[in-house]
Design a protein around this motif. Structure first.
Motif, short mmCIF file in Angstrom:
data_model
loop_
_atom_site.label_atom_id
_atom_site.label_comp_id
_atom_site.label_asym_id
_atom_site.label_seq_id
_atom_site.Cartn_x
_atom_site.Cartn_y
_atom_site.Cartn_z
N LYS A 13 -20.73 53.79 46.92
CA LYS A 13 -20.54 52.37 47.66
C LYS A 13 -18.86 52.20 47.03
N ASP A 19 -16.61 54.30 49.03
CA ASP A 19 -16.58 53.92 50.40
C ASP A 19 -15.53 52.65 50.62
N PHE A 20 -15.95 51.50 49.63
CA PHE A 20 -15.42 50.49 49.80
C PHE A 20 -13.69 50.41 49.17
N GLU A 21 -13.42 51.23 48.36
CA GLU A 21 -12.17 51.64 48.08
C GLU A 21 -11.45 52.26 49.39
N ARG A 22 -12.06 53.27 49.88
CA ARG A 22 -11.59 53.83 51.18
C ARG A 22 -11.26 52.80 52.24
N TYR A 23 -12.19 52.02 52.44
CA TYR A 23 -12.02 50.86 53.38
C TYR A 23 -10.92 50.06 53.18
N LEU A 24 -10.74 49.61 52.05
CA LEU A 24 -9.56 48.87 51.57
C LEU A 24 -8.34 49.41 51.92
N LYS A 25 -8.11 50.60 52.08
CA LYS A 25 -7.09 51.55 52.24
C LYS A 25 -6.77 51.55 53.83
N THR A 26 -7.73 51.00 54.89
CA THR A 26 -7.47 50.94 56.07
C THR A 26 -6.97 49.85 56.83
N SER A 69 -7.89 47.68 58.80
CA SER A 69 -8.74 46.29 58.79
C SER A 69 -9.31 46.16 57.42
N GLY A 70 -9.32 47.09 56.47
CA GLY A 70 -9.72 46.68 55.12
C GLY A 70 -8.52 45.80 54.44
#
Length: 109
Positions: free
Chosen positions: A85, A88-95, A97-98
Motif C-alpha cells: 500500500k 502504491d501510494f508513493e507511485r500514485y503521488l508521482k502521477t 492526479s496524485g
C-alpha cells in the motif's frame, strides 16, 4: 518534525490452536514528501522504513536524485502497515492526479 509512526506489536487470540495470545510485530512503512530549502519548487517523493535516517542520507548527498537540491526538509509523511500500500501510494503521488491530490489535501506549496 518528529516521526510519529512506530512499529507496534498487535495481540491476537489464537485459542483455537491452543495458544492464548501471540504478539505480531507490524513494521510501518513511511511514504514521505520532502522539499528543497533552496529550490522551493523541488519536491521529492519516497518511501522508507526509517524516515530520520533516510532524510539524513538525502541531506548528505547520498542520493543522486536529490543531491543537487540539498538541503531538504520533510513537509509531509504518512505511515502504512502494508509495504505494498505504501508503494502504491508513493507511485500514485508521482502521477498528475496524485500531485493534484497532494496540493489540495496534503501540503500547501
Amino acid at each position: 518534525w518528529e516521526a510519529m509512526c512506530v512499529s507496534r506489536p498487535v495481540l491476537r487470540s489464537f485459542s483455537e490452536v491452543g495458544l492464548t495470545s501471540i504478539a505480531i510485530l507490524i513494521i510501518m512503512t513511511y511514504v514521505y514528501i520532502i522539499q528543497s530549502l533552496e529550490y522551493r519548487n523541488q519536491l521529492y517523493f519516497g518511501k522508507t522504513l526509517d524516515l530520520k535516517q533516510h532524510l539524513k542520507s538525502h541531506n548528505s548527498g547520498q542520493s543522486r536524485y536529490t543531491k543537487k537540491y540539498m538541503p531538504w526538509q520533510v513537509i509531509w509523511y504518512g505511515c502504512f502497515e502494508s509495504s505494498k500500500k505504501a508503494s502504491d501510494f508513493e507511485r500514485y503521488l508521482k502521477t498528475a492526479s496524485g500531485k493534484a491530490f497532494m496540493r489540495k489535501r496534503l501540503i500547501s506549496v
